[in-house]
Enzyme design. Sequence first.
Site, short mmCIF file in Angstrom:
data_model
loop_
_atom_site.label_atom_id
_atom_site.label_comp_id
_atom_site.label_asym_id
_atom_site.label_seq_id
_atom_site.Cartn_x
_atom_site.Cartn_y
_atom_site.Cartn_z
N HIS A 178 -0.86 12.50 5.14
CA HIS A 178 0.36 12.75 5.93
C HIS A 178 1.59 12.51 5.06
O HIS A 178 2.57 13.25 5.12
CB HIS A 178 0.37 11.83 7.15
N ASP A 195 8.13 5.90 7.67
CA ASP A 195 7.60 5.27 8.88
C ASP A 195 6.39 6.09 9.27
O ASP A 195 6.44 7.32 9.35
CB ASP A 195 8.61 5.23 10.03
N ASP A 248 -7.17 3.03 7.22
CA ASP A 248 -7.99 3.93 6.40
C ASP A 248 -9.50 3.82 6.66
O ASP A 248 -10.19 4.84 6.67
CB ASP A 248 -7.71 3.69 4.91
N GLY A 290 0.84 -1.21 0.00
CA GLY A 290 0.00 0.00 0.00
C GLY A 290 0.86 1.25 0.00
O GLY A 290 0.64 2.20 -0.75
N GLY A 295 -4.45 -0.44 5.74
CA GLY A 295 -4.25 -0.19 7.17
C GLY A 295 -5.50 0.35 7.86
O GLY A 295 -6.59 -0.24 7.77
N GLU A 312 14.78 -4.56 11.75
CA GLU A 312 13.87 -4.47 12.89
C GLU A 312 13.68 -3.00 13.26
O GLU A 312 14.65 -2.23 13.27
CB GLU A 312 14.49 -5.22 14.08
P1 IMP Z 1 5.32 1.08 9.46
O1 IMP Z 1 5.60 2.50 9.09
O2 IMP Z 1 5.78 0.12 8.41
O3 IMP Z 1 5.79 0.77 10.84
O4 IMP Z 1 3.76 0.85 9.45
C1 IMP Z 1 2.89 1.89 9.70
C2 IMP Z 1 1.48 1.37 9.79
O5 IMP Z 1 0.67 2.51 10.02
C3 IMP Z 1 0.97 0.74 8.52
O6 IMP Z 1 1.11 -0.64 8.49
C4 IMP Z 1 -0.49 1.11 8.59
O7 IMP Z 1 -1.16 0.25 9.40
C5 IMP Z 1 -0.50 2.43 9.29
N1 IMP Z 1 -0.58 3.49 8.29
C6 IMP Z 1 0.41 4.29 7.87
N2 IMP Z 1 -0.01 5.10 6.89
C7 IMP Z 1 -1.31 4.78 6.69
C8 IMP Z 1 -2.29 5.27 5.79
O8 IMP Z 1 -2.08 6.13 4.93
N3 IMP Z 1 -3.50 4.70 5.91
C9 IMP Z 1 -3.79 3.72 6.81
N4 IMP Z 1 -2.92 3.23 7.65
C10 IMP Z 1 -1.67 3.76 7.60
#
Ligand code: IMP
Length: 203
Positions: A185, A74, A160, A17, A158, A45
Amino acid sequence: MRLPRGSLLVVASHNQGKVREIKALLGPHGIEPVSAGDLKLPEPEETGLTFIANAELKARAAADASGHPALADDSGLWVDALEGAPGIYSARWAGPAKDFRIAMARIEKELKEKGATDFSAKFVCALSIAMPHGEIKSFEGEVHGHLSFPPRGDRGFGYDPIFVPKGWDQTFAEIDPQTKNDMSHRAHAFTKLLHSGIFTESL
Ligand code: IMP
């Protein structure tokens, strides 16, 4: 730090995504994105305690392992009534199966248990760009809104389906993807990155 048109840039994420959204943002700048997944790079990690620390750790690992500039994201959901949770643990709340229905249900349950009436939330995104064994730069963006239950919509990814951006009635999973991309964001962090002048026509 400069990335002329035609440069290859590793998108240091295994999240399809995110990779899709970042590729769409990079498209107009003549950058050739290749994902860390396609290059079979290992996923480091996430030991950082902030969004920026984790983005830097992922960008650094991908740039050094691939020998190409790398961009990492992130991001996560910050719920005011839960003191910022799930925050940097947003992906981990979905468990090993990465099932966000579980993560969204946990948020709803914790808000209910707290008797919360304020459902304010924001998505935060840190973007870091690293040169192999060299410079690193980071930028942060946010989009504010509130949570709405039950989850609605089947677009996006995620969290959304429970996030309603300020000024809208629809969730991010109901809004068309290009419109989400323009206000997210990630878009805000990306605009800061563009204004830093990293993507230029020539060296
Ligand atoms: P990481 O940055 O890989 O640790 O994961 C961040 C997590 O935040 C993602 O797996 C999503 O669950 C959530 N996330 C980040 N950006 C979005 C977005 O634009 N929509 C929905 N969920 C998000």
